[in-house]
Motif scaffolding. Sequence first.
Motif, PDB file in Angstrom:
ATOM      1  N   VAL A   1       0.841  -1.199   0.000  1.00 12.28           N
ATOM      2  CA  VAL A   1       0.000   0.000   0.000  1.00 12.28           C
ATOM      3  C   VAL A   1       0.877   1.250   0.000  1.00 12.28           C
ATOM      4  O   VAL A   1       0.586   2.220  -0.715  1.00 12.28           O
ATOM      5  N   ALA A   2       1.955   1.238   0.779  1.00 18.15           N
ATOM      6  CA  ALA A   2       2.865   2.391   0.793  1.00 18.15           C
ATOM      7  C   ALA A   2       3.435   2.634  -0.605  1.00 18.15           C
ATOM      8  O   ALA A   2       3.549   3.777  -1.048  1.00 18.15           O
ATOM      9  N   ALA A   3       3.754   1.557  -1.306  1.00 13.21           N
ATOM     10  CA  ALA A   3       4.356   1.671  -2.640  1.00 13.21           C
ATOM     11  C   ALA A   3       3.368   2.191  -3.674  1.00 13.21           C
ATOM     12  O   ALA A   3       3.749   2.934  -4.585  1.00 13.21           O
ATOM     13  N   THR A   4       2.101   1.816  -3.548  1.00 15.38           N
ATOM     14  CA  THR A   4       1.107   2.226  -4.546  1.00 15.38           C
ATOM     15  C   THR A   4       0.479   3.580  -4.198  1.00 15.38           C
ATOM     16  O   THR A   4       0.339   4.438  -5.072  1.00 15.38           O
ATOM     17  N   LEU A   5       0.115   3.795  -2.952  1.00 17.60           N
ATOM     18  CA  LEU A   5      -0.502   5.069  -2.565  1.00 17.60           C
ATOM     19  C   LEU A   5       0.478   6.229  -2.710  1.00 17.60           C
ATOM     20  O   LEU A   5       0.091   7.356  -3.004  1.00 17.60           O
ATOM     21  N   ASN A   6       1.778   5.933  -2.537  1.00 20.38           N
ATOM     22  CA  ASN A   6       2.801   6.967  -2.683  1.00 20.38           C
ATOM     23  C   ASN A   6       3.456   6.941  -4.058  1.00 20.38           C
ATOM     24  O   ASN A   6       4.431   7.668  -4.287  1.00 20.38           O
ATOM     25  N   ASN A   7       2.951   6.076  -4.948  1.00 17.57           N
ATOM     26  CA  ASN A   7       3.439   6.010  -6.337  1.00 17.57           C
ATOM     27  C   ASN A   7       4.935   5.719  -6.409  1.00 17.57           C
ATOM     28  O   ASN A   7       5.688   6.397  -7.110  1.00 17.57           O
ATOM     29  N   ILE A   8       5.361   4.681  -5.695  1.00 20.32           N
ATOM     30  CA  ILE A   8       6.789   4.357  -5.615  1.00 20.32           C
ATOM     31  C   ILE A   8       7.177   3.202  -6.525  1.00 20.32           C
ATOM     32  O   ILE A   8       8.075   3.318  -7.349  1.00 20.32           O
ATOM     33  N   GLY A   9       6.510   2.062  -6.378  1.00 18.28           N
ATOM     34  CA  GLY A   9       6.862   0.890  -7.180  1.00 18.28           C
ATOM     35  C   GLY A   9       7.105  -0.318  -6.309  1.00 18.28           C
ATOM     36  O   GLY A   9       6.170  -1.035  -5.950  1.00 18.28           O
ATOM     37  N   PRO A  10       8.354  -0.564  -5.917  1.00 21.11           N
ATOM     38  CA  PRO A  10       8.627  -1.737  -5.076  1.00 21.11           C
ATOM     39  C   PRO A  10       8.378  -1.452  -3.609  1.00 21.11           C
ATOM     40  O   PRO A  10       8.492  -0.306  -3.159  1.00 21.11           O
ATOM     41  N   GLY A  11       8.040  -2.502  -2.870  1.00 18.36           N
ATOM     42  CA  GLY A  11       7.938  -2.406  -1.426  1.00 18.36           C
ATOM     43  C   GLY A  11       8.992  -3.280  -0.793  1.00 18.36           C
ATOM     44  O   GLY A  11      10.137  -3.313  -1.247  1.00 18.36           O
TER      45      GLY A  11
ATOM     46  N   PHE B   1      -6.738   1.708  -7.360  1.00 10.55           N
ATOM     47  CA  PHE B   1      -7.370   2.930  -6.837  1.00 10.55           C
ATOM     48  C   PHE B   1      -6.369   3.751  -6.037  1.00 10.55           C
ATOM     49  O   PHE B   1      -6.309   4.985  -6.155  1.00 10.55           O
ATOM     50  N   ASP B   2      -5.560   3.081  -5.221  1.00  3.35           N
ATOM     51  CA  ASP B   2      -4.558   3.781  -4.407  1.00  3.35           C
ATOM     52  C   ASP B   2      -3.567   4.533  -5.286  1.00  3.35           C
ATOM     53  O   ASP B   2      -3.164   5.666  -4.962  1.00  3.35           O
ATOM     54  N   MET B   3      -3.170   3.924  -6.389  1.00  2.00           N
ATOM     55  CA  MET B   3      -2.226   4.591  -7.293  1.00  2.00           C
ATOM     56  C   MET B   3      -2.833   5.862  -7.874  1.00  2.00           C
ATOM     57  O   MET B   3      -2.188   6.917  -7.915  1.00  2.00           O
TER      58      MET B   3
END
Length: 482
Positions: free
Chosen positions: A425-435, A458-460
């Motif tokens: 969720v951190a990777a997608t909601l913050n638009n990062i990529g890998p977790g 949706f988070d992305m």
Amino acid sequence: MNRAMIRYVTSWILRLEGLLLCSSVIIALIYREFDVLPKYLMVIAGCEALGFLLAQKPEDSRIYQKSGYITVALAWIVMSAVGALPFVLTGEIPNYIDALFEIVSGFTTTGSSILKDVEAVSHASLFWRSFSHWIGGMGVLVFILMFIPVKGGSQMNLMRAESPGPDVSKFVPRVHNTASILYKIYLGMTLGQILCLLIARMPWFDTLCITFGTAGTGGFGILNSSCASYTPVQQWIITIFMIAFGVNFSFYFLLLFRKPKAAFKMEEVRAYGLIILTSIVLITVQIFSRTTLYHHLGDAVRDAAFQVGSIITTTGFSTTDFNQWPSFSKWILVLLMICGACAGSTGGGMKVSRILVLLKTLKKELLQIVHPRSVRKVMLDGETVEHTVLRSINVFTAVYFLIFGLSVLIISLDGFSMETNFTAVAATLNNIGPGLAGVGPASNFSAYSPISKLILTFDMLAGRLEIFPMLLLFVPSIWQRS
């Protein structure tokens, strides 16, 4: 709500997307990928035909704030829904939900992927994935604002809804000119990185795809190893440009117009640089002195700098499997995921400016308790932060963590570890990529269920559009005719 104008803007989106898809047709011709070529041509034809049908210019071309948010949200959904079709038609990602996840990850400059073997994908589709980063980095509506004729403050309402950060200001009186300046800076920096990588002898196709991912702070690699296979010089070039694209573009505007004092006065940019430098030092010390992963200090510094630059700018490229790093270093990266880059950049996350304002607000409240009669204001760059901005930042933070918590709860039904779900969720909601763990740099998101992939999709979108445009779609009264 001006429904006719929303339809008109959507027609522009479709026609522009059809035009942009032509780039993959050129790549398919260069690499003689005649099996995928007809599929891209079909989507292009559909985009142009549907765009033409919706292109009736409305009598009232004004877009108010409410319509601006809805227009941006719907435009990104339509753009993503259409952009996924080439992957499905070519059979390279046959499941539509997977294809939607992939292209939303591209347009939102996230870089999370469901592909297990990216090197098996055609050059045309690899290019479309990477090019989607560049398209979404600055914002497709920001680009359209240079051409689309709308009245009054309509352009600013669209720009505010799409641009990342707590506040969007105009560089110059006309928003048309602001959009033009933004894209000139964006294009100039993109060409600069392309030139540097070509001089460093990176293959031209890799150069284009990596540059698009860096400029949009996206992170789709075209090799299974991401950026680990590139030379140290090439990795340093990517690192420098990742960090540069995470800087507020107002900084470059001020430098461009010979106002260096005002540029370096920006607290956000100074804090951004300090966070990066501190993180690199802390991680380098630990991974070099406390592990056996590195035998040369230079290698440790390069990997630490690359991953810090990649994560704080929410780019998502990797040169090493940082899942193997000690917990302290990994959780520094998690904090950088949440922090994100500067407002007004192509990066994601909460943004450094919001973190600064929240910390200043906390300090103000503590001092207010100690000195109840004192009158204190929250200042940023020597100016008072207005109450409306403080309120919007507080509300954004509350909604951000609410969505974060609910998303982790729902995807936890798939049975993966807490570390995997939290960082997914951190990777997608913050638009990062890998977790980390199951969605780390050596893994992907393919194991999640369709429902979880839709939640993360949706988070992305919510993360890229600063949450509120996507949430407004679920407010029933927004659809009532007025």
